[in-house]
Design a protein around this motif. Structure first.
Motif, short mmCIF file in Angstrom:
data_model
loop_
_atom_site.label_atom_id
_atom_site.label_comp_id
_atom_site.label_asym_id
_atom_site.label_seq_id
_atom_site.Cartn_x
_atom_site.Cartn_y
_atom_site.Cartn_z
N SER A 208 36.99 45.11 37.47
CA SER A 208 37.44 44.41 36.26
C SER A 208 37.54 42.91 36.54
CB SER A 208 38.82 44.95 35.84
OG SER A 208 39.83 44.41 36.68
N PRO A 209 37.70 42.10 35.49
CA PRO A 209 37.85 40.65 35.69
C PRO A 209 39.28 40.23 36.02
CG PRO A 209 37.73 41.14 33.35
CD PRO A 209 37.60 42.46 34.06
N PHE A 210 40.16 41.18 36.38
CA PHE A 210 41.58 40.85 36.46
C PHE A 210 42.04 40.47 37.87
CE2 PHE A 210 41.33 44.04 32.87
CZ PHE A 210 41.19 43.05 31.91
N ASP A 211 41.11 40.31 38.80
CA ASP A 211 41.40 39.75 40.13
C ASP A 211 42.46 40.56 40.87
OD1 ASP A 211 40.93 37.99 42.16
OD2 ASP A 211 42.18 36.39 41.37
N VAL A 212 42.14 41.83 41.08
CA VAL A 212 43.05 42.73 41.80
C VAL A 212 43.04 42.39 43.29
CG1 VAL A 212 43.39 45.15 42.46
CG2 VAL A 212 42.77 44.57 40.10
N SER A 213 44.24 42.25 43.89
CA SER A 213 44.30 41.86 45.31
C SER A 213 44.75 43.00 46.22
CB SER A 213 45.26 40.68 45.49
OG SER A 213 46.60 41.10 45.28
N GLY A 214 44.90 44.19 45.67
CA GLY A 214 45.23 45.36 46.47
C GLY A 214 45.00 46.60 45.65
N VAL A 242 48.25 52.65 43.41
CA VAL A 242 48.87 51.34 43.17
C VAL A 242 47.82 50.23 43.18
CG1 VAL A 242 51.19 51.92 43.92
CG2 VAL A 242 49.51 51.27 45.63
N LEU A 243 47.98 49.28 42.25
CA LEU A 243 47.03 48.17 42.09
C LEU A 243 47.83 46.88 41.95
CD1 LEU A 243 45.26 50.36 39.57
CD2 LEU A 243 44.02 49.46 41.54
N ARG A 244 47.48 45.89 42.76
CA ARG A 244 48.27 44.65 42.81
C ARG A 244 47.55 43.47 42.17
NH1 ARG A 244 49.84 42.75 48.71
NH2 ARG A 244 47.56 42.52 48.80
N LEU A 245 48.31 42.67 41.43
CA LEU A 245 47.81 41.42 40.86
C LEU A 245 48.76 40.30 41.30
CD1 LEU A 245 47.77 43.52 37.88
CD2 LEU A 245 45.70 42.17 38.09
N GLU A 246 48.21 39.15 41.66
CA GLU A 246 49.03 38.04 42.14
C GLU A 246 48.59 36.74 41.47
OE1 GLU A 246 49.98 38.98 46.73
OE2 GLU A 246 47.85 38.90 46.26
N ARG A 255 47.49 39.60 33.10
CA ARG A 255 46.45 40.45 33.69
C ARG A 255 46.97 41.88 33.90
NH1 ARG A 255 45.32 38.52 38.82
NH2 ARG A 255 46.88 36.86 38.67
N ALA A 256 48.26 42.00 34.24
CA ALA A 256 48.83 43.34 34.41
C ALA A 256 48.79 44.11 33.08
CB ALA A 256 50.27 43.23 34.92
N GLY A 257 49.08 43.41 31.99
CA GLY A 257 49.03 44.05 30.67
C GLY A 257 47.62 44.50 30.32
N SER A 258 46.64 43.64 30.60
CA SER A 258 45.24 43.98 30.30
C SER A 258 44.76 45.13 31.18
CB SER A 258 44.35 42.76 30.52
OG SER A 258 44.73 41.70 29.67
N LEU A 259 45.17 45.10 32.46
CA LEU A 259 44.73 46.17 33.37
C LEU A 259 45.37 47.50 33.00
CD1 LEU A 259 43.08 46.94 35.85
CD2 LEU A 259 45.01 46.27 37.30
N ARG A 260 46.60 47.45 32.53
CA ARG A 260 47.27 48.68 32.11
C ARG A 260 46.49 49.35 30.96
NH1 ARG A 260 53.30 47.87 30.67
NH2 ARG A 260 54.04 49.22 32.33
N GLU A 261 45.98 48.52 30.05
CA GLU A 261 45.17 49.07 28.95
C GLU A 261 43.88 49.69 29.48
OE1 GLU A 261 44.44 46.14 25.92
OE2 GLU A 261 46.56 45.56 25.82
N LEU A 262 43.23 48.99 30.43
CA LEU A 262 42.00 49.51 31.03
C LEU A 262 42.23 50.86 31.70
CD1 LEU A 262 38.96 48.75 31.89
CD2 LEU A 262 40.00 48.03 34.04
#
Length: 412
Positions: A208-214, A242-246, A255-262
């Motif tokens: 995804s474009p949400f730049d996940v760091s873990g 678990v998925l991390r955004l920083e 980004r956490a909100g958008s990734l939750r929808e995805l």
């Protein structure tokens, strides 16, 4: 045991030259916290660099720190944390896994090259090593790299030293890149996924474009009723993905909100923030579910690197065939496997499964008698093994440094 405690690079040169003259191999240690990884070395001569422990220079505005290699990692992390900076590759603290005191040094961190969950975005230890001063197996000091991020002069020997387990040279000083700590950390947590569904969720998040760091997955486990760092998150050993955004707070939250929808097709994700999120990722980074003090403390532990798309199948097969437990990191590209005790630590099954997908496996924790009979590091293909040996011989032709640590068949 003859321990030679050096005070400076000149001492290191003299010790190595004497060892060459006497044909006496040396074991290189800082505080010895990772001595239990690799094969036991056939020598009673120890070169101890723990007194080389100074911070040579730290320039927070330039994002670089230069350190002697015996500097305690814990102290260095505190130093840079005070400036709100970090090593972006998240060095693994092996102490809980090995059951040793937390006395790791900067030199050990580079020599082992073990990076944490952020490696999928930030790269490994070798990508953050800008320069080094070291003494080769010829007894000669050399310098590689420098103090700038863009360094393109000559061969980048730094990259060879990272992950070499002290077999190429005795590092005396290193220059490392540091990075600002993110303002905010948000982790999305999905419960109850099987390995295959978790692999798909992690793949979707990382693509995804949400730049996940873990991206990590702890499968349902009968052994993991309670694990330090997971607190109330783990339930009774239930599966956690678990998925991390920083980043800056507004960005991480958005980004956490958008990734939750995805991720909605995989379930409703719980949000874990900042301090609780950091504790969760430290648990994964340091493999605390398999800690030496825990329920699986007597089990051998493997670190398996494979293509992320193959991770779920490989891990599930190993767990099923051996009755072991696994944890997936880097979206499935790294598998930690704790397997029931056995004389060969299940090496044939682990190697066969890893080879089948083009992966490789390292036996990180096992009793010394097991490590005597099993290859700790993955056997290399003949061509790569020959190249590795030529590189090693160009640094240390008499095999004076950490002889036998990487391979069982090296004569004492």
């Amino acid at each position: 045991m003859n321990t030679l405690k050096v005070r400076d690079a000149k001492d290191v040169e003299e010790v190595v030259r004497a060892a060459i003259a006497n044909e006496q191999p040396l074991e290189i240690i800082g505080h010895g916290s990772k001595r239990g990884i690799g094969h036991a070395m056939a020598t009673n001569a120890v070169l101890d660099v723990s007194a080389l422990n100074a911070v040579t220079s730290y320039e927070p505005n330039e994002l670089i720190v230069t350190l002697q290699t015996g500097a305690p990692l814990h102290d260095v992390l505190s130093l840079i944390d005070a400036k709100n900076q970090q090593f972006a590759f998240e060095p693994v603290n092996t102490a809980p896994l090995l059951g040793t005191p937390a006395l790791g040094t900067i030199g050990g961190m580079i020599a082992a090259g073990l990076a944490g969950p952020r490696r999928i975005r930030a790269g490994g230890a070798r990508d953050h090593l800008l320069g080094a001063h070291a003494v080769s197996g010829f007894g000669d000091s050399f310098k590689t790299g420098g103090k700038v991020v863009k360094n393109v002069t000559g061969y980048d020997l730094c990259k060879l030293l990272a992950g070499s387990w002290g077999t190429l040279s005795v590092m005396t000083e290193v220059t490392l890149k540091v990075m600002p700590k993110p303002e905010a950390e948000r982790t999305l947590l999905l419960r109850g996924l099987d390995d295959a569904a978790a692999n798909k969720a992690m793949t979707a998040a990382l693509g995804s474009p949400f730049d996940v760091s873990g991206a990590a997955h702890l499968p349902k486990s009968a052994f993991r009723a309670k694990t330090e760092g997971l607190g109330d998150l783990a339930g009774q050993g239930e599966a956690l993905t678990v998925l991390r955004l920083e980043g800056i707070t507004a960005s991480a939250a958005h980004r956490a909100g958008s990734l939750r929808e995805l991720l909605a097709p995989f379930g409703t994700a719980t949000l874990v923030e900042d301090v609780a999120s950091a504790a969760l990722w430290a648990t994964i980074r340091d493999v605390l579910p398999f800690a030496a003090s825990g329920a699986l403390g007597a089990w051998p532990v493997w670190r398996i690197v494979c293509p992320p798309a193959s991770g779920a199948t490989l891990g599930a097969q190993l767990a099923r065939e051996t009755g072991g437990d696994v944890i997936y990191d880097w979206g499935g590209g790294l598998i930690w496997a704790a397997l029931p005790p056995k004389a060969d630590a299940h090496a044939p099954a682990v190697r066969a499964r890893s080879n089948a997908v083009g992966g490789h496996a390292t036996l990180i924790r096992a009793a010394e008698d097991v490590r005597r009979d099993v290859d700790v590091f993955h056997p290399q293909a003949p061509g790569i093994a020959a190249l590795s040996e030529r590189v090693r011989a160009s640094f240390d032709p008499k095999t004076i440094l950490n002889r036998g640590r990487l391979r069982r068949d090296v004569a004492a």
